[in-house]
Design a protein around this motif. Structure first.
Motif, PDB file in Angstrom:
ATOM      1  N   GLN A  51      53.527  14.720  -2.309  1.00 28.35           N
ATOM      2  CA  GLN A  51      54.733  14.110  -2.896  1.00 28.35           C
ATOM      3  C   GLN A  51      54.358  13.118  -4.008  1.00 28.35           C
ATOM      4  N   ASP A  52      55.390  12.759  -4.784  1.00 28.65           N
ATOM      5  CA  ASP A  52      55.163  11.830  -5.894  1.00 28.65           C
ATOM      6  C   ASP A  52      54.592  10.506  -5.396  1.00 28.65           C
ATOM      7  N   CYS A  53      53.796   9.890  -6.268  1.00 24.04           N
ATOM      8  CA  CYS A  53      53.144   8.610  -5.953  1.00 24.04           C
ATOM      9  C   CYS A  53      53.668   7.536  -6.904  1.00 24.04           C
ATOM     10  N   ILE A  54      53.362   6.306  -6.557  1.00 22.33           N
ATOM     11  CA  ILE A  54      53.772   5.170  -7.384  1.00 22.33           C
ATOM     12  C   ILE A  54      52.583   4.721  -8.235  1.00 22.33           C
TER      13      ILE A  54
ATOM     14  N   VAL B  52      48.685  -1.036 -14.047  1.00 27.76           N
ATOM     15  CA  VAL B  52      48.530  -0.081 -15.162  1.00 27.76           C
ATOM     16  C   VAL B  52      49.579  -0.391 -16.229  1.00 27.76           C
ATOM     17  N   LYS B  53      49.106  -0.578 -17.460  1.00 28.71           N
ATOM     18  CA  LYS B  53      50.041  -0.868 -18.562  1.00 28.71           C
ATOM     19  C   LYS B  53      50.779   0.417 -18.973  1.00 28.71           C
ATOM     20  N   ASP B  54      52.028   0.252 -19.373  1.00 27.59           N
ATOM     21  CA  ASP B  54      52.816   1.431 -19.796  1.00 27.59           C
ATOM     22  C   ASP B  54      52.054   2.263 -20.821  1.00 27.59           C
ATOM     23  N   ALA B  55      51.361   1.579 -21.726  1.00 28.05           N
ATOM     24  CA  ALA B  55      50.654   2.295 -22.802  1.00 28.05           C
ATOM     25  C   ALA B  55      49.554   3.197 -22.247  1.00 28.05           C
ATOM     26  N   ASP B  56      49.035   2.864 -21.080  1.00 29.26           N
ATOM     27  CA  ASP B  56      47.924   3.663 -20.516  1.00 29.26           C
ATOM     28  C   ASP B  56      48.410   4.799 -19.613  1.00 29.26           C
ATOM     29  N   VAL B  57      49.712   4.825 -19.334  1.00 34.06           N
ATOM     30  CA  VAL B  57      50.229   5.808 -18.373  1.00 34.06           C
ATOM     31  C   VAL B  57      49.975   7.254 -18.821  1.00 34.06           C
ATOM     32  N   PRO B  58      50.284   7.634 -20.073  1.00 33.76           N
ATOM     33  CA  PRO B  58      50.099   9.051 -20.446  1.00 33.76           C
ATOM     34  C   PRO B  58      48.649   9.506 -20.299  1.00 33.76           C
ATOM     35  N   LYS B  59      47.710   8.627 -20.625  1.00 37.12           N
ATOM     36  CA  LYS B  59      46.291   9.006 -20.526  1.00 37.12           C
ATOM     37  C   LYS B  59      45.876   9.126 -19.050  1.00 37.12           C
ATOM     38  N   LEU B  60      46.306   8.173 -18.238  1.00 36.75           N
ATOM     39  CA  LEU B  60      45.877   8.173 -16.834  1.00 36.75           C
ATOM     40  C   LEU B  60      46.636   9.186 -15.982  1.00 36.75           C
ATOM     41  N   PHE B  61      47.868   9.489 -16.397  1.00 36.03           N
ATOM     42  CA  PHE B  61      48.693  10.381 -15.569  1.00 36.03           C
ATOM     43  C   PHE B  61      49.265  11.502 -16.440  1.00 36.03           C
TER      44      PHE B  61
ATOM     45  N   ARG C 102      57.307   2.939 -11.029  1.00 35.11           N
ATOM     46  CA  ARG C 102      57.069   4.133 -11.847  1.00 35.11           C
ATOM     47  C   ARG C 102      56.419   5.204 -10.961  1.00 35.11           C
ATOM     48  N   TYR C 103      56.934   6.413 -11.062  1.00 30.17           N
ATOM     49  CA  TYR C 103      56.405   7.499 -10.217  1.00 30.17           C
ATOM     50  C   TYR C 103      55.609   8.479 -11.065  1.00 30.17           C
ATOM     51  N   THR C 104      54.682   9.156 -10.420  1.00 27.48           N
ATOM     52  CA  THR C 104      53.949  10.247 -11.053  1.00 27.48           C
ATOM     53  C   THR C 104      53.678  11.311 -10.005  1.00 27.48           C
ATOM     54  N   PRO C 105      53.590  12.585 -10.417  1.00 26.92           N
ATOM     55  CA  PRO C 105      53.180  13.596  -9.430  1.00 26.92           C
ATOM     56  C   PRO C 105      51.801  13.237  -8.858  1.00 26.92           C
ATOM     57  N   GLN C 106      51.562  13.653  -7.642  1.00 26.31           N
ATOM     58  CA  GLN C 106      50.276  13.314  -7.010  1.00 26.31           C
ATOM     59  C   GLN C 106      49.133  13.778  -7.904  1.00 26.31           C
TER      60      GLN C 106
ATOM     61  N   LEU D 174      43.317   9.021  -1.519  1.00 25.56           N
ATOM     62  CA  LEU D 174      43.934   9.182  -2.842  1.00 25.56           C
ATOM     63  C   LEU D 174      43.898   7.871  -3.627  1.00 25.56           C
ATOM     64  N   THR D 175      44.315   6.798  -2.957  1.00 27.39           N
ATOM     65  CA  THR D 175      44.445   5.516  -3.667  1.00 27.39           C
ATOM     66  C   THR D 175      43.087   4.865  -3.926  1.00 27.39           C
ATOM     67  N   ALA D 176      42.037   5.356  -3.244  1.00 22.24           N
ATOM     68  CA  ALA D 176      40.686   4.864  -3.542  1.00 22.24           C
ATOM     69  C   ALA D 176      40.194   5.426  -4.872  1.00 22.24           C
ATOM     70  N   THR D 177      40.762   6.532  -5.311  1.00 21.34           N
ATOM     71  CA  THR D 177      40.268   7.229  -6.504  1.00 21.34           C
ATOM     72  C   THR D 177      41.195   7.053  -7.713  1.00 21.34           C
ATOM     73  N   TYR D 178      42.489   7.030  -7.462  1.00 17.03           N
ATOM     74  CA  TYR D 178      43.475   6.975  -8.556  1.00 17.03           C
ATOM     75  C   TYR D 178      44.243   5.665  -8.494  1.00 17.03           C
ATOM     76  N   LYS D 179      44.771   5.264  -9.652  1.00 13.26           N
ATOM     77  CA  LYS D 179      45.506   3.992  -9.707  1.00 13.26           C
ATOM     78  C   LYS D 179      46.953   4.210  -9.266  1.00 13.26           C
ATOM     79  N   VAL D 180      47.089   4.655  -8.034  1.00 11.63           N
ATOM     80  CA  VAL D 180      48.415   4.896  -7.462  1.00 11.63           C
ATOM     81  C   VAL D 180      48.501   4.249  -6.086  1.00 11.63           C
ATOM     82  N   ALA D 181      49.741   4.080  -5.629  1.00 13.28           N
ATOM     83  CA  ALA D 181      50.037   3.700  -4.247  1.00 13.28           C
ATOM     84  C   ALA D 181      50.994   4.768  -3.723  1.00 13.28           C
TER      85      ALA D 181
END
Ligand code: BEZ
Length: 211
Positions: free
Chosen positions: A175-178, A183-192, A204-208, A159-166
């Motif tokens: 489960q939710d990821c970090i 990642v800048k706050d401004a880019d969060v809506p586009k990326l997640f 900051r959390y996001t659904p997987q 997962l973390t090799a593909t997406y900017k999450v931990a």
């Protein structure tokens, strides 16, 4: 010197219970898990190999090839496999490397002389499609490994090799990821696009994202 995360997994040729291999060619373009066993005909190792045989399809689903090593010779491995099949109610379905001269064990620093100067410890290497080491783990001979934990780590690594999450403590697939701090706050809506939840600016959390 010990192998570290990010190092290339050393290549080798070896005899295995499924025929001779060149390790990198055998790995092919996918992921691999390479783990050591102190000795043949030992109780903990017997349960470990049987356990992995039973869940090999879970590794396959994740495009992960599985291979074990023990410093005992091939004829010993073949006899032991009969015992594993009998006692663990399974059928061995992945190769065991025979390493009687301990050349592969040496290459991967699997013999820790202060623990045992002849047998290997219980090492695990998870290797990525780029042949780089993504996880190392060392258990003592007396403690069997948790292979469901290794599946969990593989889910996180892929997962973390593909997406900017931990993935947080005790994370399980789904489960939710970090969101990584880079990642800048401004880019969060586009990326997640599934949304996000900010607990602290650095947490900051996001659904997987891949489900
Ligand atoms: C075992 O697999 O049971 C084992 C191997 C070496 C030392 C102790 C236990």
């Amino acid at each position: 010197m010990a192998l570290r995360l990010g190092d290339e997994a050393p290549n080798f040729t070896a005899q295995t219970t499924e025929g001779p291999i060149d390790f990198h060619q055998w790995l092919g373009p996918g992921w691999g898990i390479f783990f050591s066993h102190p000795r043949d005909y030992t109780p903990v190792c017997t349960t470990e190999l049987g356990t992995v045989a039973k869940i090999k399809n879970e590794f396959e689903k994740r495009n992960v090839k599985v291979i074990a090593i023990s410093v005992d010779p091939m004829d010993s491995h073949h006899g032991w496999i009969s015992d594993i099949n009998e006692t663990q109610q399974t059928k061995m379905n992945f190769p065991i490397i025979a390493d009687p001269d301990r050349s592969v064990a040496g290459l991967y620093d699997m013999i820790h002389p202060k623990a045992d100067d002849t047998a290997t410890v219980r090492s695990v290497f998870i290797i990525g499609p780029d042949k780089k080491i993504k996880l190392t783990l060392t258990y003592p001979a007396s403690t069997g490994r948790n292979f469901l934990e290794l599946l969990r780590v593989i889910d996180s690594l892929q997962l973390t090799a593909t997406y900017k999450v931990a993935t947080p403590a005790n994370w399980e697939n789904g489960q939710d990821c970090i969101i990584v701090t880079a990642v800048k706050d401004a880019d969060v809506p586009k990326l997640f696009p599934k949304g996000s939840r900010t607990v602290k600016p650095y947490l900051r959390y996001t659904p997987q994202p891949n489900q």
